[in-house]
Design a protein around this motif. Structure first.
Motif, short mmCIF file in Angstrom:
data_model
loop_
_atom_site.label_atom_id
_atom_site.label_comp_id
_atom_site.label_asym_id
_atom_site.label_seq_id
_atom_site.Cartn_x
_atom_site.Cartn_y
_atom_site.Cartn_z
N THR A 36 11.12 -29.61 62.17
CA THR A 36 10.73 -30.31 63.39
C THR A 36 9.25 -30.66 63.33
O THR A 36 8.45 -29.97 62.70
CB THR A 36 10.95 -29.45 64.65
OG1 THR A 36 10.22 -28.23 64.50
CG2 THR A 36 12.42 -29.16 64.86
N VAL A 37 8.91 -31.74 64.00
CA VAL A 37 7.50 -32.15 64.13
C VAL A 37 7.18 -32.28 65.61
O VAL A 37 7.93 -32.91 66.37
CB VAL A 37 7.26 -33.49 63.41
CG1 VAL A 37 5.83 -33.97 63.66
CG2 VAL A 37 7.54 -33.37 61.91
N ASP A 38 6.08 -31.65 66.01
CA ASP A 38 5.60 -31.70 67.39
C ASP A 38 4.21 -32.34 67.34
O ASP A 38 3.28 -31.79 66.76
CB ASP A 38 5.53 -30.25 67.92
CG ASP A 38 4.91 -30.14 69.30
OD1 ASP A 38 3.85 -30.76 69.53
OD2 ASP A 38 5.45 -29.40 70.14
N ALA A 80 -0.70 -31.34 65.74
CA ALA A 80 0.59 -31.51 65.06
C ALA A 80 1.07 -30.18 64.53
O ALA A 80 0.28 -29.38 64.02
CB ALA A 80 0.44 -32.51 63.91
N THR A 81 2.36 -29.94 64.67
CA THR A 81 2.94 -28.66 64.29
C THR A 81 4.33 -28.85 63.69
O THR A 81 5.14 -29.59 64.26
CB THR A 81 3.08 -27.74 65.54
OG1 THR A 81 1.82 -27.67 66.20
CG2 THR A 81 3.56 -26.34 65.16
N MET A 82 4.59 -28.21 62.57
CA MET A 82 5.96 -28.09 62.07
C MET A 82 6.39 -26.66 62.36
O MET A 82 6.00 -25.73 61.66
CB MET A 82 6.02 -28.40 60.57
CG MET A 82 7.43 -28.39 60.02
SD MET A 82 7.54 -28.92 58.26
CE MET A 82 7.43 -30.70 58.43
N GLY A 83 7.16 -26.49 63.44
CA GLY A 83 7.53 -25.15 63.90
C GLY A 83 8.82 -24.64 63.30
O GLY A 83 8.98 -23.45 63.06
N VAL A 84 9.76 -25.56 63.05
CA VAL A 84 11.05 -25.20 62.45
C VAL A 84 11.06 -25.70 61.01
O VAL A 84 10.73 -26.86 60.75
CB VAL A 84 12.22 -25.88 63.22
CG1 VAL A 84 13.54 -25.67 62.49
CG2 VAL A 84 12.28 -25.37 64.65
N ILE A 85 11.37 -24.84 60.08
CA ILE A 85 11.59 -25.21 58.68
C ILE A 85 12.76 -24.37 58.23
O ILE A 85 12.65 -23.15 58.08
CB ILE A 85 10.37 -24.89 57.79
CG1 ILE A 85 9.06 -25.39 58.42
CG2 ILE A 85 10.56 -25.47 56.38
CD1 ILE A 85 7.82 -24.69 57.87
N ARG A 101 1.01 -34.10 69.59
CA ARG A 101 0.40 -34.19 70.93
C ARG A 101 -0.82 -35.09 70.83
O ARG A 101 -1.58 -35.00 69.86
CB ARG A 101 -0.05 -32.81 71.42
CG ARG A 101 0.98 -31.71 71.24
CD ARG A 101 1.87 -31.54 72.44
NE ARG A 101 2.94 -30.59 72.11
CZ ARG A 101 3.50 -29.77 73.00
NH1 ARG A 101 3.13 -29.80 74.27
NH2 ARG A 101 4.47 -28.96 72.62
N ASN A 111 4.43 -31.47 56.12
CA ASN A 111 3.63 -30.51 56.89
C ASN A 111 2.14 -30.65 56.52
O ASN A 111 1.28 -30.72 57.39
CB ASN A 111 4.13 -29.08 56.63
CG ASN A 111 3.66 -28.08 57.67
OD1 ASN A 111 2.88 -28.41 58.55
ND2 ASN A 111 4.15 -26.85 57.57
N TRP A 166 8.32 -35.45 69.85
CA TRP A 166 9.06 -34.49 69.02
C TRP A 166 10.02 -35.24 68.12
O TRP A 166 10.70 -36.17 68.56
CB TRP A 166 9.88 -33.53 69.89
CG TRP A 166 9.09 -32.43 70.53
CD1 TRP A 166 7.74 -32.23 70.47
CD2 TRP A 166 9.61 -31.38 71.36
NE1 TRP A 166 7.39 -31.12 71.20
CE2 TRP A 166 8.51 -30.58 71.74
CE3 TRP A 166 10.88 -31.04 71.78
CZ2 TRP A 166 8.67 -29.46 72.56
CZ3 TRP A 166 11.04 -29.92 72.60
CH2 TRP A 166 9.94 -29.13 72.98
N ARG A 167 10.12 -34.80 66.89
CA ARG A 167 11.17 -35.34 66.02
C ARG A 167 11.82 -34.20 65.24
O ARG A 167 11.20 -33.19 64.95
CB ARG A 167 10.65 -36.44 65.10
CG ARG A 167 9.53 -36.03 64.16
CD ARG A 167 9.11 -37.21 63.27
NE ARG A 167 8.42 -38.25 64.02
CZ ARG A 167 8.07 -39.44 63.51
NH1 ARG A 167 8.37 -39.71 62.24
NH2 ARG A 167 7.44 -40.33 64.22
N THR A 212 13.49 -36.42 69.43
CA THR A 212 14.22 -35.55 70.36
C THR A 212 13.52 -35.47 71.71
O THR A 212 14.13 -35.03 72.69
CB THR A 212 14.39 -34.14 69.79
OG1 THR A 212 13.11 -33.64 69.38
CG2 THR A 212 15.32 -34.14 68.60
#
Lengths: 425, 425
Positions: free
Chosen positions: B296-298, B274-279, B300, B256, B225-226, B334
């Motif tokens: 944020t970048v998630d 890969a997911t950008m969940g928060v923008i 896996r 993204n 996570w970042r 994070t």
């Protein structure tokens, strides 16, 4: 007073700046990060109401006759030597964006007031009556439609339609006008000035970079706003294979990238501008694929034909992205104003006035929307732009104009108002 | 009770579902849009506290000895015939994401409780002691670090580091543990089970699409996570020429898009996600260029080497974008957990138990993080996955498991616990 003596009239810069400071303290907030003070006077909010009452009081103290119309526009009339003649009108707005500066709108309203105060100081009565004014919800940040008050005043937007607009909390324009005490008795659409002239900060970097004192505004870019509701499927970021995803955030990202490609491509003219200012993914968690995104698109173009082509291309791209990513995209046009061309004779009058003040000037296109563009539908109209520090930044607490920059604009406004008010019918 | 009789033991499905319903009512909220009820029990919130107290009460009613450790993990011990042996442990979490479902975590906790209740009903005492448990802040949504409680319990994260984590309001984990009454007296790191087994909803579409009853989890994908803070320059959307812009929202959009290209390219394995969940753009107004974006970048990946290469590539791309768009990008890691491989013998025990129940099963990789992966550092561990309706959606109020899906998982859990608790030391 002779025409020559009138040409020598100068505003009281200290008084203008003091008034800007006093209005700037209403809804002021401190931005910790850049350590400056900005203003937040969202249209029809309690802060906007306090700003309105302060300025309305100043209008009355200046001996003006104040009327509020049914959409909350507030007019202050000053008698002329020939009361039957249509007045020269000048004004702007006192509402701000949520993170605004102290000059956007305020300079045009308090500058017009300073013109009147200066005329009062010198006992000057103009041939035509003067009207100075502030208009409701120029920014459009709260109820979604900018230049709302002036658009209703000139008949572009029906009053009932404006009344029914709501903010994010479901409060309507009508309700909020009533709540702040600015649902006025004057019918809308009653005023057709001889001419309209507005002084405003440029809100861009051109004048300050070219070291030019004033901009003579040739017109306003066409504006097209849309609000996108992109619906995909919210799902677990770890457990959902890429092939199963319907990522609404990715769809917004692709559209944002496309907007910038469209500007860079030049196909829609060198002046096309595009911005995605709102991007709101739900649920907005690090480990959840956004199932829904609210996003906005702001397009600007001085060429109505190029704007139409850009809109059509964007529509097609949205459909393409919806299909490719398995999302749906609801696209609602929330504002659309065609490009506006200002009156040549008023532009020349501004140039003559600037020359008379010994100020350098250039013609410039307005990138932002302004109340003047609405009034240009009913009378000859133009605008004066003043440069700003910090690259002319606006809609930001770092917005900053020097006393000289303000005075140059308002001395020119004074001179133009005097010349327009002498014109025949 | 004979071994044969024990093999016939079945849980009480109605009681299990009733407990899931009762816990699901704690922090329940109604999602108008899809007309279903989800749960919001953010870690250490008042809702989480109510959920914890409810389950702790049930542990006590089942005759278990309850202890809370210094990070709020709550253990319930059941004596065995050989008290000196290390216990078999099973459990999961009761906290949820902000828009969560009723089964994520809860099935593992209340399923383990149902195993104990069933053993109580039939007067069965196992050879080894049993421990059932729930662990603090598995989701990581509030304090930014997932599997927090179990990571502290097994010594991966120091207690003081966990205590000092804060939420968006600046409240610390330690403060909030104290505030909800779950800052326990038991020291962390005191428990080394013989084995750990956790039942959990799959949170993905694989089992339901392949119509398979159970997943035998082989391990957990590595997670990285970042949190990106992209800083450009906020400016007026109309008045700022494209060439003057530093659009932080565009930078986020480009990153993204890049994430999805990296997954599609196959260079980092077919399982990279890969997911950008928060923008979160600031100021987030239609007519203001975003001057700052938090995103944020998630990532896996089941292959630690591929994950490292993906992270390196993303670092380089971020630098490239920062330079190209004139923004700065602060990138903070994070969370980071390596890929985990579960114990082969526990996986075989789960397969044998599923066979004994006549259930179909397949081996499956976990896409999400789970408490079990932390416990796998100190004892042999594996997990049981149950399929879910609605494509196995999770972290969403539409998350849904049928009574049969739950019962299949927990009957298998019962059988595995019985077999593990009979093992020699």
């Amino acid at each position: 007073m002779t025409t020559d003596a009138r040409a020598q009239l100068k505003i009281n810069t200290d008084r203008l700046m003091a008034s800007l400071d006093e209005l700037g303290a209403v809804g002021a907030y401190h931005d910790e990060e850049v350590s400056v003070t900005g203003v937040r006077r969202l249209a029809l909010s309690p802060e906007d109401a306090r700003g309105r009452r302060l300025v309305k009081g100043w209008f009355e103290e200046a001996g003006l006759t104040v009327s509020v119309d049914a959409i909350g526009n507030t007019y202050a009339d000053r008698a002329g030597l020939e009361p039957a003649q249509a007045p020269v009108m000048s004004g702007s707005h006192v509402d701000s964006v949520p993170t605004g500066g102290r000059f956007d709108g305020a300079l045009g309203v308090l500058g017009a007031l300073e013109v009147v105060r200066t005329l009062n100081d010198h006992g000057v009565t103009t041939r035509r009556p003067l009207t100075i004014a502030f208009f409701t919800d120029e920014e459009g940040c709260r109820f979604g439609t900018d230049m709302l008050g002036s658009a209703v005043a000139v008949g572009r937007i029906p009053l009932e339609q404006a009344y029914s607009l709501t903010d994010d909390d479901g409060k309507s324009v009508q309700q909020e006008l009533k709540s702040i005490g600015f649902l006025g008795a004057e019918a809308v659409g009653m005023r057709t000035p001889h001419a309209f002239v507005e002084c405003h900060v440029e809100q861009g970097p051109t004048l300050i970079h070219e070291e030019i004192d004033l901009g003579v505004v040739t017109g306003v870019q066409g504006i097209s706003w849309r609000r996108l509701t992109i619906t995909g499927a919210s799902a677990h970021a770890g457990a959902t294979p890429m092939s199963f995803r319907k990522d609404a955030g990715l769809a917004a990202a692709r559209i944002n990238c496309r907007l910038h490609e469209m500007c860079a491509g030049g196909e829609y003219g060198a002046e096309m501008r595009a911005t995605m200012g709102v991007i709101h993914p739900e649920p907005g968690m690090i480990n959840v694929i956004p199932g829904r995104v609210i996003a906005t698109v702001d397009l600007r173009n001085p060429d109505d034909d190029a704007m139409r082509r850009a809109e059509t291309n964007l529509d097609a791209y949205q459909q393409h992205i919806a299909q490719e990513l398995g999302v749906t995209i609801e696209s609602v046009q929330t504002a659309r104003t065609p490009a506006v061309v200002f009156d040549e004779s008023v532009q020349r009058a501004i140039e003559a006035a600037a020359d008379g003040q010994g100020l350098s000037h250039r013609r410039i296109l307005a990138g932002a929307g302004h109340d003047a563009q609405e009034w240009s539908a009913v009378c000859k109209t133009a605008m004066i732009f003043t440069p700003g520090l910090n690259d002319g930044i606006s809609h930001n607490p770092r917005e900053l104009s020097t006393p000289k920059q303000c005075a140059d604009g308002i001395n020119t406004l004074l001179s133009v108002i005097l010349s327009l008010s002498d014109e025949d019918g």
